[in-house]
Each structure stands twice: as structure tokens, then as C-alpha cells.
Design a protein around this motif. Structure first.
Motif, PDB file in Angstrom:
ATOM      1  N   HIS A 236       5.781  -4.138  -2.573  1.00  0.00           N
ATOM      2  CA  HIS A 236       6.877  -3.162  -1.799  1.00  0.00           C
ATOM      3  C   HIS A 236       8.651  -4.651  -1.732  1.00  0.00           C
ATOM      4  CE1 HIS A 236       9.301  -3.273   2.442  1.00  0.00           C
ATOM      5  NE2 HIS A 236       8.837  -2.208   1.723  1.00  0.00           N
ATOM      6  N   GLU A 237       8.624  -5.380  -2.158  1.00  0.00           N
ATOM      7  CA  GLU A 237       9.372  -6.114  -2.878  1.00  0.00           C
ATOM      8  C   GLU A 237       9.930  -5.753  -4.594  1.00  0.00           C
ATOM      9  OE1 GLU A 237       8.593  -9.932  -2.762  1.00  0.00           O
ATOM     10  OE2 GLU A 237       9.516 -10.266  -0.799  1.00  0.00           O
ATOM     11  N   ASN A 238       9.033  -5.364  -5.822  1.00  0.00           N
ATOM     12  CA  ASN A 238       8.942  -4.854  -6.626  1.00  0.00           C
ATOM     13  C   ASN A 238       9.423  -3.342  -6.908  1.00  0.00           C
ATOM     14  OD1 ASN A 238       7.877  -2.436  -9.228  1.00  0.00           O
ATOM     15  ND2 ASN A 238       8.010  -4.882  -9.802  1.00  0.00           N
ATOM     16  N   LEU A 239       9.217  -2.271  -5.995  1.00  0.00           N
ATOM     17  CA  LEU A 239       9.452  -0.779  -5.179  1.00  0.00           C
ATOM     18  C   LEU A 239      10.564  -1.184  -5.111  1.00  0.00           C
ATOM     19  CD1 LEU A 239       6.438   0.385  -3.658  1.00  0.00           C
ATOM     20  CD2 LEU A 239       6.934   1.282  -5.677  1.00  0.00           C
ATOM     21  N   ARG A 240      10.967  -1.713  -4.266  1.00  0.00           N
ATOM     22  CA  ARG A 240      12.785  -1.667  -4.159  1.00  0.00           C
ATOM     23  C   ARG A 240      13.783  -2.770  -5.054  1.00  0.00           C
ATOM     24  NH1 ARG A 240      12.880  -6.362  -0.825  1.00  0.00           N
ATOM     25  NH2 ARG A 240      13.201  -7.420  -2.136  1.00  0.00           N
ATOM     26  N   ASP A 241      13.539  -3.251  -5.134  1.00  0.00           N
ATOM     27  CA  ASP A 241      14.095  -3.682  -6.837  1.00  0.00           C
ATOM     28  C   ASP A 241      13.758  -3.361  -7.504  1.00  0.00           C
ATOM     29  OD1 ASP A 241      14.294  -6.110  -5.290  1.00  0.00           O
ATOM     30  OD2 ASP A 241      12.899  -7.560  -6.623  1.00  0.00           O
TER      31      ASP A 241
ATOM     32  N   VAL B 184      13.016   2.075  -5.241  1.00  0.00           N
ATOM     33  CA  VAL B 184      12.328   3.182  -4.547  1.00  0.00           C
ATOM     34  C   VAL B 184      12.105   2.352  -2.943  1.00  0.00           C
ATOM     35  CG1 VAL B 184      10.243   4.244  -4.888  1.00  0.00           C
ATOM     36  CG2 VAL B 184      11.096   3.563  -7.056  1.00  0.00           C
ATOM     37  N   MET B 185      12.480   3.176  -1.547  1.00  0.00           N
ATOM     38  CA  MET B 185      12.287   2.531  -0.972  1.00  0.00           C
ATOM     39  C   MET B 185      11.562   3.278   0.224  1.00  0.00           C
ATOM     40  SD  MET B 185      14.379   0.692  -1.146  1.00  0.00           S
ATOM     41  CE  MET B 185      14.319  -0.339   0.945  1.00  0.00           C
ATOM     42  N   ILE B 186      10.191   2.813   0.372  1.00  0.00           N
ATOM     43  CA  ILE B 186       8.584   2.448   1.128  1.00  0.00           C
ATOM     44  C   ILE B 186       8.435   2.293   2.386  1.00  0.00           C
ATOM     45  CG2 ILE B 186       6.205   3.327   0.653  1.00  0.00           C
ATOM     46  CD1 ILE B 186       6.614   3.815  -2.018  1.00  0.00           C
ATOM     47  N   GLY B 187       8.234   2.641   3.292  1.00  0.00           N
ATOM     48  CA  GLY B 187       7.674   1.732   4.683  1.00  0.00           C
ATOM     49  C   GLY B 187       6.342   1.265   4.035  1.00  0.00           C
ATOM     50  N   ARG B 188       6.312  -0.034   5.079  1.00  0.00           N
ATOM     51  CA  ARG B 188       5.418  -0.888   4.768  1.00  0.00           C
ATOM     52  C   ARG B 188       5.134  -1.450   6.087  1.00  0.00           C
ATOM     53  NH1 ARG B 188       5.902  -6.696   3.017  1.00  0.00           N
ATOM     54  NH2 ARG B 188       4.633  -7.094   3.996  1.00  0.00           N
ATOM     55  N   GLY B 189       3.980  -1.300   6.450  1.00  0.00           N
ATOM     56  CA  GLY B 189       3.592  -1.237   8.341  1.00  0.00           C
ATOM     57  C   GLY B 189       2.217  -2.428   8.595  1.00  0.00           C
ATOM     58  N   SER B 190       2.208  -2.283   9.529  1.00  0.00           N
ATOM     59  CA  SER B 190       0.549  -2.467  10.010  1.00  0.00           C
ATOM     60  C   SER B 190       0.554  -3.282  11.129  1.00  0.00           C
ATOM     61  CB  SER B 190      -0.566  -1.942   9.065  1.00  0.00           C
ATOM     62  OG  SER B 190      -0.836  -3.390   8.308  1.00  0.00           O
TER      63      SER B 190
ATOM     64  N   ALA C 122       5.998   5.329 -10.060  1.00  0.00           N
ATOM     65  CA  ALA C 122       6.732   4.290  -9.312  1.00  0.00           C
ATOM     66  C   ALA C 122       6.007   2.890  -8.753  1.00  0.00           C
ATOM     67  CB  ALA C 122       8.155   4.443  -8.293  1.00  0.00           C
ATOM     68  N   PHE C 123       4.868   3.540  -8.277  1.00  0.00           N
ATOM     69  CA  PHE C 123       4.084   2.663  -7.060  1.00  0.00           C
ATOM     70  C   PHE C 123       2.836   1.720  -7.998  1.00  0.00           C
ATOM     71  CE2 PHE C 123       0.243   2.294  -3.572  1.00  0.00           C
ATOM     72  CZ  PHE C 123       1.069   1.602  -2.965  1.00  0.00           C
ATOM     73  N   GLU C 124       2.179   2.697  -9.322  1.00  0.00           N
ATOM     74  CA  GLU C 124       1.440   2.188 -10.049  1.00  0.00           C
ATOM     75  C   GLU C 124       2.351   1.539 -11.080  1.00  0.00           C
ATOM     76  OE1 GLU C 124      -2.029   3.079 -12.975  1.00  0.00           O
ATOM     77  OE2 GLU C 124      -0.071   5.074 -12.892  1.00  0.00           O
ATOM     78  N   VAL C 125       3.186   1.686 -11.434  1.00  0.00           N
ATOM     79  CA  VAL C 125       3.831   0.288 -11.525  1.00  0.00           C
ATOM     80  C   VAL C 125       4.518  -1.121 -11.306  1.00  0.00           C
ATOM     81  CG1 VAL C 125       6.287   0.033 -12.880  1.00  0.00           C
ATOM     82  CG2 VAL C 125       4.971   2.414 -13.590  1.00  0.00           C
TER      83      VAL C 125
END
Length: 170
Positions: free
Chosen positions: A122-127, A130-136, A161-164
């Protein structure tokens, strides 16, 4: 949107580009039982919101956005499933239409959430913008909520981006 066991559903909030609007959908017998009540709405009778809602529905229909949501949703789930086949940390991929979820698990065990890895991804995506929600409850799942207007190229970019991010922190 919230639904309960009495088969009533309601949605409220910014459903029309920021204009306040709400909707209530119930079974016929429930609707008939409240038909005589004078007040049963939150934002009813706001002509600007009603016009905005109507215009939004026209655009959704004219631009084929429901079909696009289905097509891009299938594309997205296929891409995420391909990632799941290559990365054992992805324990589950699920979704429909414009929503999808990816759950991270430790050692392929659905009973062991991989929360720390999910946080790093999540942090890598944000950096990387790429903004993706994380939860559960344990923070090990990603929530992909896409716009109805998302394009095939945009879906491919998010999957890439998710795979990277997975490769970078895994």
C-alpha cells in the motif's frame, strides 16, 4: 448503500457528483405501509439535486457506462487472477462491476492475514502515485473502487502498478 433483512435498501450521500441525494428501495408491502406518511426522505424535493441525478442517469445510459463497468470489471478480475496465480500472498480475488477486492495471506493460508506485506505494498503504491483503498478487520485486503468511466488502459496501468509494488516489497 445499506440493505437489511427486511429487503429495504437505502443509499445516501454524494451520489451525483457532490449533490446531496438519497434513495430508498423497498418491497411493495413495505412501500404501501408507509404510503400515507408525509415525511419519508432526507434530501427529497431538492430540484437541483434531482436535475443532477437525472442528468447523471442520462449520461450513464447514453455513454454505456454500465456495460463499461462490466467489461472493465471482468478485465480487472482477470488481471488480478493472473497475479494471484503468480503470487501466493494473494489468497483471494473477488468482485463485481466496478468493485474488486484482493486479500493478502501468509504462506497461502487463508487463516493467516499478511497485514504487514499489505501495508508495505500500500505504501509503495502511494509513493508511486497510485491510491488504492486498504481495509478489512486485519488490514490485509485491498479495495479497488473504480470510476464507471475507467478505460482498458487505466485498468492495465493499475494492474501493472500493483505487480510492481508486489515485486518491490515482496
Amino acid at each position: 448503500m445499506v440493505c437489511n433483512r427486511t429487503s429495504s435498501c437505502w443509499a445516501r450521500g454524494s451520489l451525483v457528483g457532490g449533490f446531496p441525494i438519497s434513495a430508498v428501495v423497498v418491497r411493495r408491502e413495505i412501500a404501501e405501509s408507509i404510503a400515507g406518511h408525509k415525511y419519508f426522505h432526507t434530501f427529497g424535493s431538492n430540484p437541483v439535486s434531482v436535475a443532477a441525478a437525472r442528468a447523471t442517469l442520462v449520461v450513464i445510459q447514453q455513454d454505456g457506462l454500465i456495460d463499461n463497468a462490466h467489461e472493465r470489471g471482468q478485465q480487472f478480475l482477470t488481471g488480478l487472477a493472473e497475479l494471484k496465480s503468480r503470487y501466493p500472498v494473494i489468497g483471494d480475488v473477488r468482485g463485481a462491476g466496478v468493485m474488486a477486492g484482493v486479500e493478502f495471506v501468509a504462506d497461502g493460508d487463508p487463516g493467516r492475514p499478511a497485514t504487514d506485506l499489505a501495508k508495505r505494498v500500500h505504501e509503495n503504491l502511494r509513493d508511486n502515485g497510485v491510491m488504492i483503498g486498504r481495509g478489512s478487520a486485519t488490514g490485509n485486503a485491498f479495495r479497488f473502487n473504480r470510476a464507471l468511466t475507467i478505460t482498458a488502459d487505466m485498468v492495465d496501468a493499475v494492474i501493472e502498478a500493483f505487480e510492481v509494488a508486489l515485486k518491490a516489497v515482496g
